[in-house]
Design an enzyme around this catalytic site. Sequence first.
Site, PDB file in Angstrom:
ATOM      1  N   HIS A  92      74.742  36.654  52.754  1.00  0.00           N
ATOM      2  CA  HIS A  92      74.813  36.156  50.820  1.00  0.00           C
ATOM      3  C   HIS A  92      75.557  34.831  50.436  1.00  0.00           C
ATOM      4  O   HIS A  92      76.237  34.664  50.034  1.00  0.00           O
ATOM      5  CB  HIS A  92      75.240  37.098  50.381  1.00  0.00           C
ATOM      6  CG  HIS A  92      74.605  37.265  49.026  1.00  0.00           C
ATOM      7  ND1 HIS A  92      74.622  38.404  47.892  1.00  0.00           N
ATOM      8  CD2 HIS A  92      74.259  36.027  48.067  1.00  0.00           C
ATOM      9  CE1 HIS A  92      74.134  38.204  46.914  1.00  0.00           C
ATOM     10  NE2 HIS A  92      73.992  36.795  46.873  1.00  0.00           N
ATOM     11  N   ARG A  94      67.789  39.574  46.628  1.00  0.00           N
ATOM     12  CA  ARG A  94      68.156  40.896  47.172  1.00  0.00           C
ATOM     13  C   ARG A  94      68.483  42.134  47.604  1.00  0.00           C
ATOM     14  O   ARG A  94      66.848  42.197  47.931  1.00  0.00           O
ATOM     15  CB  ARG A  94      68.156  41.594  45.280  1.00  0.00           C
ATOM     16  CG  ARG A  94      68.919  40.601  43.815  1.00  0.00           C
ATOM     17  CD  ARG A  94      70.486  40.561  44.524  1.00  0.00           C
ATOM     18  NE  ARG A  94      71.880  40.113  43.113  1.00  0.00           N
ATOM     19  CZ  ARG A  94      71.985  38.546  43.236  1.00  0.00           C
ATOM     20  NH1 ARG A  94      71.570  37.859  45.015  1.00  0.00           N
ATOM     21  NH2 ARG A  94      72.764  38.296  42.888  1.00  0.00           N
TER      22      ARG A  94
HETATM   23  P1  NDP Z   1      64.308  33.195  37.499  1.00  0.00           P
HETATM   24  O1  NDP Z   1      64.688  34.325  36.356  1.00  0.00           O
HETATM   25  O2  NDP Z   1      65.091  31.791  36.413  1.00  0.00           O
HETATM   26  O3  NDP Z   1      63.297  33.568  37.875  1.00  0.00           O
HETATM   27  C1  NDP Z   1      62.715  34.515  38.324  1.00  0.00           C
HETATM   28  C2  NDP Z   1      61.408  34.417  38.496  1.00  0.00           C
HETATM   29  O4  NDP Z   1      61.084  36.413  38.963  1.00  0.00           O
HETATM   30  C3  NDP Z   1      60.029  33.926  37.153  1.00  0.00           C
HETATM   31  O5  NDP Z   1      58.997  33.515  37.496  1.00  0.00           O
HETATM   32  C4  NDP Z   1      59.666  35.139  36.490  1.00  0.00           C
HETATM   33  O6  NDP Z   1      58.395  35.083  36.551  1.00  0.00           O
HETATM   34  C5  NDP Z   1      59.661  36.589  38.266  1.00  0.00           C
HETATM   35  N1  NDP Z   1      59.436  37.561  37.933  1.00  0.00           N
HETATM   36  C6  NDP Z   1      60.550  38.178  37.114  1.00  0.00           C
HETATM   37  N2  NDP Z   1      59.515  39.277  37.451  1.00  0.00           N
HETATM   38  C7  NDP Z   1      58.651  40.080  38.117  1.00  0.00           C
HETATM   39  C8  NDP Z   1      57.918  40.779  38.130  1.00  0.00           C
HETATM   40  N3  NDP Z   1      57.686  41.636  38.096  1.00  0.00           N
HETATM   41  N4  NDP Z   1      56.633  40.628  39.066  1.00  0.00           N
HETATM   42  C9  NDP Z   1      56.413  38.990  39.101  1.00  0.00           C
HETATM   43  N5  NDP Z   1      57.407  38.182  39.111  1.00  0.00           N
HETATM   44  C10 NDP Z   1      58.728  38.386  38.351  1.00  0.00           C
HETATM   45  O7  NDP Z   1      65.095  33.280  38.057  1.00  0.00           O
HETATM   46  P2  NDP Z   1      65.817  32.231  39.777  1.00  0.00           P
HETATM   47  O8  NDP Z   1      64.899  31.873  40.039  1.00  0.00           O
HETATM   48  O9  NDP Z   1      67.361  31.948  38.788  1.00  0.00           O
HETATM   49  O10 NDP Z   1      66.704  33.384  40.466  1.00  0.00           O
HETATM   50  C11 NDP Z   1      65.820  34.613  41.030  1.00  0.00           C
HETATM   51  C12 NDP Z   1      66.568  35.736  42.169  1.00  0.00           C
HETATM   52  O11 NDP Z   1      67.225  35.170  42.965  1.00  0.00           O
HETATM   53  C13 NDP Z   1      68.297  36.215  41.307  1.00  0.00           C
HETATM   54  O12 NDP Z   1      67.728  37.020  40.277  1.00  0.00           O
HETATM   55  C14 NDP Z   1      69.278  36.326  41.734  1.00  0.00           C
HETATM   56  O13 NDP Z   1      68.728  37.941  42.637  1.00  0.00           O
HETATM   57  C15 NDP Z   1      68.601  35.342  43.409  1.00  0.00           C
HETATM   58  N6  NDP Z   1      69.741  34.484  44.033  1.00  0.00           N
HETATM   59  C16 NDP Z   1      70.108  35.101  45.655  1.00  0.00           C
HETATM   60  C17 NDP Z   1      71.300  33.749  45.553  1.00  0.00           C
HETATM   61  C18 NDP Z   1      71.189  34.347  46.784  1.00  0.00           C
HETATM   62  O14 NDP Z   1      72.756  33.047  47.141  1.00  0.00           O
HETATM   63  N7  NDP Z   1      70.849  34.622  47.956  1.00  0.00           N
HETATM   64  C19 NDP Z   1      71.787  33.082  44.687  1.00  0.00           C
HETATM   65  C20 NDP Z   1      71.249  32.630  43.556  1.00  0.00           C
HETATM   66  C21 NDP Z   1      69.216  33.812  43.189  1.00  0.00           C
HETATM   67  P3  NDP Z   1      58.289  34.428  34.580  1.00  0.00           P
HETATM   68  O15 NDP Z   1      58.730  32.958  34.994  1.00  0.00           O
HETATM   69  O16 NDP Z   1      56.542  34.622  34.655  1.00  0.00           O
HETATM   70  O17 NDP Z   1      59.312  34.794  34.125  1.00  0.00           O
HETATM   71  C1  OXD Z   2      73.613  35.104  43.395  1.00  0.00           C
HETATM   72  C2  OXD Z   2      74.227  33.707  43.484  1.00  0.00           C
HETATM   73  O1  OXD Z   2      73.096  35.434  42.447  1.00  0.00           O
HETATM   74  O2  OXD Z   2      74.893  34.051  44.584  1.00  0.00           O
HETATM   75  O3  OXD Z   2      72.993  35.871  44.378  1.00  0.00           O
HETATM   76  O4  OXD Z   2      74.368  33.396  42.494  1.00  0.00           O
END
Ligand code: NDP
Ligand code: OXD
Length: 315
Positions: A278, A230
């Site tokens: 994006h 993000r």
């Molecule tokens: P998940 O919820 O599966 O994973 C989140 C990860 O981040 C977990 O490992 C979590 O740790 C870690 N995390 C959260 N908070 C913290 C913190 N404070 N400190 C350290 N680690 C932290 O999310 P996804 O992998 O599915 O997606 C991640 C992000 O990717 C989405 O929220 C979205 O913003 C972005 N995204 C972007 C896209 C794009 O097209 N550009 C498409 C899809 C997603 P823990 O495992 O310990 O809980």
């Molecule tokens: C996002 C998506 O979270 O495209 O960015 O799913």
Amino acid sequence: MTILFISGDDNAERWRDAVTEHLDGSDAENNFRVWPDDGGEAEAVDIALVRLPRPGVLAGYPNLKAVLNLGAGVDDLLADPVFPRHVPLGRMVDGSLTQGMAEYIVHGVLHFYRAFPAYRRRQVEHRWQPLSPAPDPNRWPVGIMGLGVMGRAAGRAIRPFGLPLRGWSRTEKKIEGMEVFAGLENLGNFLSRARILICLLPLTPETENILGRDTFSRLPKGAYIINAARGGHLVEEDLIAALDDGHLEGALLDVFRAEPLAAESPFWDHAKVIATPHIASISPSRTFAAEIAEDIIRVRAGNRPRHLVDMELGY
Ligand code: NDP
Ligand code: OXD
């Protein structure tokens, strides 16, 4: 029972056909309305399928059993001060979304590791000049921030290239082929050897602005940044400063604080930045539809969506 589709996507009819195709029951049971021209009673809506809904809209539906987000990140929803937090919120986890991210990250890592920016500069100068020696994968540790669905998929996709993998998450975990660090107390250690830093964190109050001066200063000189999570993770002026003073060597950015990227953004023309709109993962309704329908069936049977967001953690 009514499904309400709230999205800027023009293809509501395609979504309706794709989702209801997977649902049993009568048309009345699968009544699919599109916000804002839904014309029906707010009380009838039990499921909201949403993509970037306008703040405040969801609070107008008192009988929601679930909100299903048509994307992975839910930060925009939770930023709505009147978002109905008592309603289970499901987010999208889908093979094609994950695959798209893995492809994007592999592309970015190989782009920097194989010195494509340098070759592009040589091409502009009409200079035929191979770089030597060949890159040594051991000198290119990759650090992945966020080890959820996307971070783990990125790790699996990078692994065959032999670059040492490091990962950082909130909680401790073991991942084959990756040195894993957990918590803020281990962030510095994690960063100290990450030559390519990839951000795949959710945007929460804890992770906002995490890609800023302090983080950059703990990376080795000449490191690269890939942000596909993000825009709110990145302090844009800190990145520009670190690129300009030579501490960072390049950045691949898919997400920005304001999207679309403003015409006057320095990222458009910065020689060390690659900006994409994006598109790391693109959401195709064809594969999503079956996932969404499965959640609708679960919710209507009295269960929660499968990929439930923890309202406290914000992801
Ligand atoms: P998940 O919820 O599966 O994973 C989140 C990860 O981040 C977990 O490992 C979590 O740790 C870690 N995390 C959260 N908070 C913290 C913190 N404070 N400190 C350290 N680690 C932290 O999310 P996804 O992998 O599915 O997606 C991640 C992000 O990717 C989405 O929220 C979205 O913003 C972005 N995204 C972007 C896209 C794009 O097209 N550009 C498409 C899809 C997603 P823990 O495992 O310990 O809980
Ligand atoms: C996002 C998506 O979270 O495209 O960015 O799913």
